[in-house]
Design a protein around this motif. Structure first.
Motif, PDB file in Angstrom:
ATOM      1  N   PHE A  43       0.835  -1.199   0.000  1.00  0.00           N
ATOM      2  CA  PHE A  43       0.000   0.000   0.000  1.00  0.00           C
ATOM      3  C   PHE A  43       0.876   1.257   0.000  1.00  0.00           C
ATOM      4  O   PHE A  43       0.881   2.057   0.924  1.00  0.00           O
ATOM      5  CB  PHE A  43      -0.961   0.001   1.196  1.00  0.00           C
ATOM      6  N   LYS A  44       1.639   1.388  -1.069  1.00  0.00           N
ATOM      7  CA  LYS A  44       2.532   2.527  -1.244  1.00  0.00           C
ATOM      8  C   LYS A  44       2.910   2.599  -2.721  1.00  0.00           C
ATOM      9  O   LYS A  44       2.657   1.648  -3.476  1.00  0.00           O
ATOM     10  CB  LYS A  44       3.774   2.379  -0.367  1.00  0.00           C
ATOM     11  N   PRO A  45       3.498   3.715  -3.151  1.00  0.00           N
ATOM     12  CA  PRO A  45       3.975   3.768  -4.538  1.00  0.00           C
ATOM     13  C   PRO A  45       5.051   2.701  -4.740  1.00  0.00           C
ATOM     14  O   PRO A  45       5.777   2.400  -3.797  1.00  0.00           O
ATOM     15  CB  PRO A  45       4.554   5.174  -4.666  1.00  0.00           C
ATOM     16  N   PRO A  46       5.149   2.080  -5.837  1.00  0.00           N
ATOM     17  CA  PRO A  46       4.540   2.332  -7.148  1.00  0.00           C
ATOM     18  C   PRO A  46       3.220   1.596  -7.374  1.00  0.00           C
ATOM     19  O   PRO A  46       2.619   1.744  -8.424  1.00  0.00           O
ATOM     20  CB  PRO A  46       5.592   1.800  -8.120  1.00  0.00           C
ATOM     21  N   TYR A  47       2.773   0.824  -6.387  1.00  0.00           N
ATOM     22  CA  TYR A  47       1.542   0.053  -6.580  1.00  0.00           C
ATOM     23  C   TYR A  47       0.303   0.947  -6.513  1.00  0.00           C
ATOM     24  O   TYR A  47      -0.680   0.688  -7.190  1.00  0.00           O
ATOM     25  CB  TYR A  47       1.449  -1.054  -5.527  1.00  0.00           C
ATOM     26  N   PHE A  48       0.335   1.942  -5.668  1.00  0.00           N
ATOM     27  CA  PHE A  48      -0.760   2.896  -5.536  1.00  0.00           C
ATOM     28  C   PHE A  48      -0.172   4.304  -5.640  1.00  0.00           C
ATOM     29  O   PHE A  48       0.941   4.547  -5.172  1.00  0.00           O
ATOM     30  CB  PHE A  48      -1.461   2.744  -4.182  1.00  0.00           C
ATOM     31  N   SER A  49      -0.939   5.215  -6.213  1.00  0.00           N
ATOM     32  CA  SER A  49      -0.463   6.596  -6.293  1.00  0.00           C
ATOM     33  C   SER A  49      -0.515   7.228  -4.909  1.00  0.00           C
ATOM     34  O   SER A  49      -1.198   6.734  -4.006  1.00  0.00           O
ATOM     35  CB  SER A  49      -1.327   7.403  -7.268  1.00  0.00           C
ATOM     36  N   ARG A  50       0.176   8.323  -4.734  1.00  0.00           N
ATOM     37  CA  ARG A  50       0.181   9.000  -3.429  1.00  0.00           C
ATOM     38  C   ARG A  50      -1.215   9.471  -3.047  1.00  0.00           C
ATOM     39  O   ARG A  50      -1.600   9.423  -1.888  1.00  0.00           O
ATOM     40  CB  ARG A  50       1.151  10.164  -3.447  1.00  0.00           C
ATOM     41  N   GLY A  51      -1.972   9.917  -4.045  1.00  0.00           N
ATOM     42  CA  GLY A  51      -3.345  10.347  -3.782  1.00  0.00           C
ATOM     43  C   GLY A  51      -4.219   9.205  -3.291  1.00  0.00           C
ATOM     44  O   GLY A  51      -5.040   9.381  -2.391  1.00  0.00           O
ATOM     45  N   GLU A  52      -4.042   8.028  -3.883  1.00  0.00           N
ATOM     46  CA  GLU A  52      -4.806   6.861  -3.441  1.00  0.00           C
ATOM     47  C   GLU A  52      -4.408   6.459  -2.024  1.00  0.00           C
ATOM     48  O   GLU A  52      -5.268   6.111  -1.214  1.00  0.00           O
ATOM     49  CB  GLU A  52      -4.567   5.691  -4.391  1.00  0.00           C
ATOM     50  N   VAL A  53      -3.126   6.516  -1.735  1.00  0.00           N
ATOM     51  CA  VAL A  53      -2.668   6.157  -0.388  1.00  0.00           C
ATOM     52  C   VAL A  53      -3.285   7.091   0.643  1.00  0.00           C
ATOM     53  O   VAL A  53      -3.786   6.656   1.682  1.00  0.00           O
ATOM     54  CB  VAL A  53      -1.127   6.173  -0.305  1.00  0.00           C
ATOM     55  N   VAL A  54      -3.291   8.382   0.353  1.00  0.00           N
ATOM     56  CA  VAL A  54      -3.872   9.356   1.287  1.00  0.00           C
ATOM     57  C   VAL A  54      -5.377   9.143   1.404  1.00  0.00           C
ATOM     58  O   VAL A  54      -5.935   9.129   2.506  1.00  0.00           O
ATOM     59  CB  VAL A  54      -3.547  10.798   0.832  1.00  0.00           C
ATOM     60  N   ALA A  55      -6.045   8.981   0.272  1.00  0.00           N
ATOM     61  CA  ALA A  55      -7.506   8.859   0.277  1.00  0.00           C
ATOM     62  C   ALA A  55      -7.973   7.588   0.985  1.00  0.00           C
ATOM     63  O   ALA A  55      -8.953   7.618   1.742  1.00  0.00           O
ATOM     64  CB  ALA A  55      -8.038   8.882  -1.148  1.00  0.00           C
ATOM     65  N   PHE A  56      -7.295   6.469   0.739  1.00  0.00           N
ATOM     66  CA  PHE A  56      -7.747   5.194   1.291  1.00  0.00           C
ATOM     67  C   PHE A  56      -7.170   4.881   2.668  1.00  0.00           C
ATOM     68  O   PHE A  56      -7.298   3.769   3.150  1.00  0.00           O
ATOM     69  CB  PHE A  56      -7.415   4.051   0.320  1.00  0.00           C
ATOM     70  N   THR A  57      -6.545   5.860   3.305  1.00  0.00           N
ATOM     71  CA  THR A  57      -5.997   5.624   4.639  1.00  0.00           C
ATOM     72  C   THR A  57      -7.009   5.935   5.730  1.00  0.00           C
ATOM     73  O   THR A  57      -7.094   5.244   6.723  1.00  0.00           O
ATOM     74  CB  THR A  57      -4.720   6.459   4.835  1.00  0.00           C
ATOM     75  N   GLY A  58      -7.791   6.965   5.579  1.00  0.00           N
ATOM     76  CA  GLY A  58      -8.706   7.381   6.638  1.00  0.00           C
ATOM     77  C   GLY A  58     -10.123   6.880   6.452  1.00  0.00           C
ATOM     78  O   GLY A  58     -10.443   6.144   5.529  1.00  0.00           O
ATOM     79  N   PHE A  59     -10.954   7.326   7.366  1.00  0.00           N
ATOM     80  CA  PHE A  59     -12.377   7.002   7.306  1.00  0.00           C
ATOM     81  C   PHE A  59     -13.036   7.891   6.270  1.00  0.00           C
ATOM     82  O   PHE A  59     -12.682   9.058   6.170  1.00  0.00           O
ATOM     83  CB  PHE A  59     -13.009   7.252   8.690  1.00  0.00           C
ATOM     84  N   PRO A  60     -13.952   7.454   5.496  1.00  0.00           N
ATOM     85  CA  PRO A  60     -14.576   6.139   5.366  1.00  0.00           C
ATOM     86  C   PRO A  60     -13.949   5.276   4.278  1.00  0.00           C
ATOM     87  O   PRO A  60     -14.308   4.114   4.129  1.00  0.00           O
ATOM     88  CB  PRO A  60     -16.012   6.468   4.987  1.00  0.00           C
ATOM     89  N   LEU A  61     -13.031   5.808   3.499  1.00  0.00           N
ATOM     90  CA  LEU A  61     -12.489   5.057   2.367  1.00  0.00           C
ATOM     91  C   LEU A  61     -11.505   3.960   2.776  1.00  0.00           C
ATOM     92  O   LEU A  61     -11.119   3.137   1.955  1.00  0.00           O
ATOM     93  CB  LEU A  61     -11.833   6.008   1.360  1.00  0.00           C
ATOM     94  N   GLY A  62     -11.124   3.942   4.034  1.00  0.00           N
ATOM     95  CA  GLY A  62     -10.258   2.872   4.523  1.00  0.00           C
ATOM     96  C   GLY A  62     -10.911   1.505   4.378  1.00  0.00           C
ATOM     97  O   GLY A  62     -10.227   0.493   4.209  1.00  0.00           O
ATOM     98  N   TYR A  63     -12.237   1.472   4.418  1.00  0.00           N
ATOM     99  CA  TYR A  63     -12.949   0.204   4.259  1.00  0.00           C
ATOM    100  C   TYR A  63     -12.906  -0.281   2.810  1.00  0.00           C
ATOM    101  O   TYR A  63     -12.969  -1.477   2.553  1.00  0.00           O
ATOM    102  CB  TYR A  63     -14.384   0.330   4.764  1.00  0.00           C
ATOM    103  N   ILE A  64     -12.788   0.640   1.869  1.00  0.00           N
ATOM    104  CA  ILE A  64     -12.610   0.244   0.473  1.00  0.00           C
ATOM    105  C   ILE A  64     -11.227  -0.388   0.308  1.00  0.00           C
ATOM    106  O   ILE A  64     -11.066  -1.366  -0.426  1.00  0.00           O
ATOM    107  CB  ILE A  64     -12.816   1.446  -0.466  1.00  0.00           C
TER     108      ILE A  64
END
Length: 127
Positions: A43-64
């Motif tokens: 769960f870090k670059p290069p597999y996910f973009s920095r924006g995705e890492v930030v977005a999917f870290t907190g609530f509520p997108l962490g569940y995604i």
């Protein structure tokens, strides 16, 4: 549509709604049990973009994010596009089996729920 058939469809609708609610509770409960090794490694670059890492870290997108990693653990070929086909190796066996069963049951219930909703929407008022 006869009253008996309508009652049958509504009974199935309620059962599917309850099963989807149970799936939601299970998804919320499994969130803390996503293997840390998977998250720290993939769960870090290069597999996910920095924006995705930030977005999917907190609530509520962490569940995604939880659902994404459950999909990787249960169905390894699904990570081919991002180069994550080996991510499942970091997950314990119970998590892989649970992910595969959970996602399969959820998908079947969700599709049945939508189809039944479609049937009830379009065919209830037709004599």
């Amino acid at each position: 549509m006869s009253v008996e058939l309508l009652k049958f469809f509504l009974d199935i609708f309620v059962i599917l709604f309850i099963s989807l609610s149970v799936c939601l509770v299970l998804a919320l409960a499994v969130h803390p049990f996503v293997p840390k090794a998977m998250l720290e490694t993939y769960f870090k670059p290069p597999y996910f973009s920095r924006g995705e890492v930030v977005a999917f870290t907190g609530f509520p997108l962490g569940y995604i994010r939880t659902a994404m990693f459950m999909r990787l653990a249960g169905f390894p070929p699904s990570g081919k596009k991002r180069g994550l086909t080996e991510a499942y190796l970091l997950a314990p066996n119970w998590f892989r089996v649970f992910s595969r069963i959970f996602l399969t049951v959820f998908l079947i219930n969700f599709i049945a729920f939508l189809l039944l909703l479609l049937v009830l929407t379009f065919f209830v008022g037709i004599p």
